[in-house]
Design a protein around this motif. Structure first.
Motif, mmCIF file in Angstrom:
data_model
loop_
_atom_site.group_PDB
_atom_site.id
_atom_site.type_symbol
_atom_site.label_atom_id
_atom_site.label_comp_id
_atom_site.label_asym_id
_atom_site.label_seq_id
_atom_site.Cartn_x
_atom_site.Cartn_y
_atom_site.Cartn_z
ATOM 1 N N LEU A 1 0.825 -1.211 0.000
ATOM 2 C CA LEU A 1 0.000 0.000 0.000
ATOM 3 C C LEU A 1 0.859 1.261 0.000
ATOM 4 O O LEU A 1 0.579 2.206 -0.755
ATOM 5 C CB LEU A 1 -0.938 0.009 1.216
ATOM 6 C CG LEU A 1 -2.128 -0.934 1.134
ATOM 7 C CD1 LEU A 1 -2.851 -0.990 2.483
ATOM 8 C CD2 LEU A 1 -3.092 -0.492 0.039
ATOM 9 N N TYR A 2 1.900 1.271 0.817
ATOM 10 C CA TYR A 2 2.797 2.432 0.838
ATOM 11 C C TYR A 2 3.470 2.618 -0.521
ATOM 12 O O TYR A 2 3.591 3.747 -1.020
ATOM 13 C CB TYR A 2 3.848 2.295 1.936
ATOM 14 C CG TYR A 2 3.325 2.459 3.353
ATOM 15 C CD1 TYR A 2 2.289 3.333 3.665
ATOM 16 C CD2 TYR A 2 3.891 1.740 4.401
ATOM 17 C CE1 TYR A 2 1.827 3.479 4.960
ATOM 18 C CE2 TYR A 2 3.439 1.888 5.708
ATOM 19 C CZ TYR A 2 2.417 2.757 5.975
ATOM 20 O OH TYR A 2 1.969 2.914 7.276
ATOM 21 N N ALA A 3 3.912 1.530 -1.134
ATOM 22 C CA ALA A 3 4.547 1.624 -2.460
ATOM 23 C C ALA A 3 3.561 2.192 -3.481
ATOM 24 O O ALA A 3 3.923 3.052 -4.301
ATOM 25 C CB ALA A 3 5.054 0.251 -2.896
ATOM 26 N N TYR A 4 2.322 1.733 -3.426
ATOM 27 C CA TYR A 4 1.295 2.230 -4.345
ATOM 28 C C TYR A 4 1.029 3.724 -4.104
ATOM 29 O O TYR A 4 0.909 4.501 -5.052
ATOM 30 C CB TYR A 4 0.017 1.407 -4.194
ATOM 31 C CG TYR A 4 -1.097 1.832 -5.126
ATOM 32 C CD1 TYR A 4 -0.943 1.758 -6.501
ATOM 33 C CD2 TYR A 4 -2.298 2.307 -4.621
ATOM 34 C CE1 TYR A 4 -1.961 2.151 -7.366
ATOM 35 C CE2 TYR A 4 -3.329 2.690 -5.468
ATOM 36 C CZ TYR A 4 -3.153 2.608 -6.844
ATOM 37 O OH TYR A 4 -4.162 3.010 -7.688
ATOM 38 N N MET A 5 0.944 4.121 -2.835
ATOM 39 C CA MET A 5 0.736 5.535 -2.519
ATOM 40 C C MET A 5 1.882 6.382 -3.056
ATOM 41 O O MET A 5 1.661 7.480 -3.591
ATOM 42 C CB MET A 5 0.587 5.737 -1.007
ATOM 43 C CG MET A 5 -0.736 5.253 -0.465
ATOM 44 S SD MET A 5 -1.000 5.731 1.262
ATOM 45 C CE MET A 5 -0.157 4.421 2.109
ATOM 46 N N LEU A 6 3.109 5.892 -2.922
ATOM 47 C CA LEU A 6 4.266 6.629 -3.435
ATOM 48 C C LEU A 6 4.207 6.767 -4.958
ATOM 49 O O LEU A 6 4.542 7.824 -5.502
ATOM 50 C CB LEU A 6 5.569 5.958 -2.989
ATOM 51 C CG LEU A 6 5.845 6.028 -1.489
ATOM 52 C CD1 LEU A 6 7.021 5.127 -1.112
ATOM 53 C CD2 LEU A 6 6.089 7.459 -1.040
ATOM 54 N N GLU A 7 3.761 5.710 -5.636
ATOM 55 C CA GLU A 7 3.588 5.784 -7.091
ATOM 56 C C GLU A 7 2.545 6.828 -7.464
ATOM 57 O O GLU A 7 2.754 7.626 -8.389
ATOM 58 C CB GLU A 7 3.161 4.423 -7.654
ATOM 59 C CG GLU A 7 4.248 3.385 -7.681
ATOM 60 C CD GLU A 7 3.740 2.037 -8.188
ATOM 61 O OE1 GLU A 7 2.808 2.017 -9.031
ATOM 62 O OE2 GLU A 7 4.262 1.012 -7.734
ATOM 63 N N LEU A 8 1.424 6.825 -6.749
ATOM 64 C CA LEU A 8 0.369 7.806 -7.028
ATOM 65 C C LEU A 8 0.858 9.229 -6.799
ATOM 66 O O LEU A 8 0.553 10.132 -7.583
ATOM 67 C CB LEU A 8 -0.870 7.531 -6.168
ATOM 68 C CG LEU A 8 -1.708 6.310 -6.520
ATOM 69 C CD1 LEU A 8 -2.840 6.141 -5.511
ATOM 70 C CD2 LEU A 8 -2.263 6.412 -7.933
#
Length: 135
Positions: A86-93
């Motif tokens: 989830l953190y990785a996805y948030m960073l991508e967004l």
């Protein structure tokens, strides 16, 4: 000038809170600060304030990356793995939001992050104490 004074007062207050907080409290402060920066970034994007957008996204990104890096995968198991994703996805967004200037992407990060913060806030005191004793 008035706003600068308020910001300096806020920074001192956060430093004092962190200095006296336990690890759980520090994480709560970091999560709250990230959410505040996300809200500012979203507002900046809506107003086309690109200079301040960059600062706020940068601060939120830094905090989320720190939270991601601090996960204990050995003891956290599946929960830590899910949070990492989830953190990785948030960073991508956030990276995409920074480039595309889309406030909706920042709002998406906030929608993902709020339930994580809410769950963290609801951890019972007994569970926190048990975790500290095991560390």
């Amino acid at each position: 000038m008035y706003q600068k004074g308020i910001n300096q007062y806020r920074q001192v207050g956060v430093k004092d809170q962190i200095a006296t907080a336990d690890p759980h409290g520090v994480t709560q402060i970091l999560m709250q600060t990230a959410l505040e920066n996300l809200a500012v970034a979203k507002g900046c994007l809506e107003r086309n304030d690109m200079a301040n957008k960059g600062k706020s996204i940068g601060k939120a990104t830094s905090i989320i990356a720190s939270l991601k890096d601090s996960l204990d995968h050995e003891r956290g198991g599946e929960i830590a793995a899910n949070l990492d994703n989830l953190y990785a996805y948030m960073l991508e967004l956030l990276s995409e939001a920074s480039v595309s200037n889309k406030a909706e992407l920042v709002a998406d990060v906030m929608d993902i992050f709020l339930p994580i913060k809410s769950a963290w806030d609801q951890i019972p005191e007994s569970a926190k104490q048990d975790a500290y004793q095991r560390s």
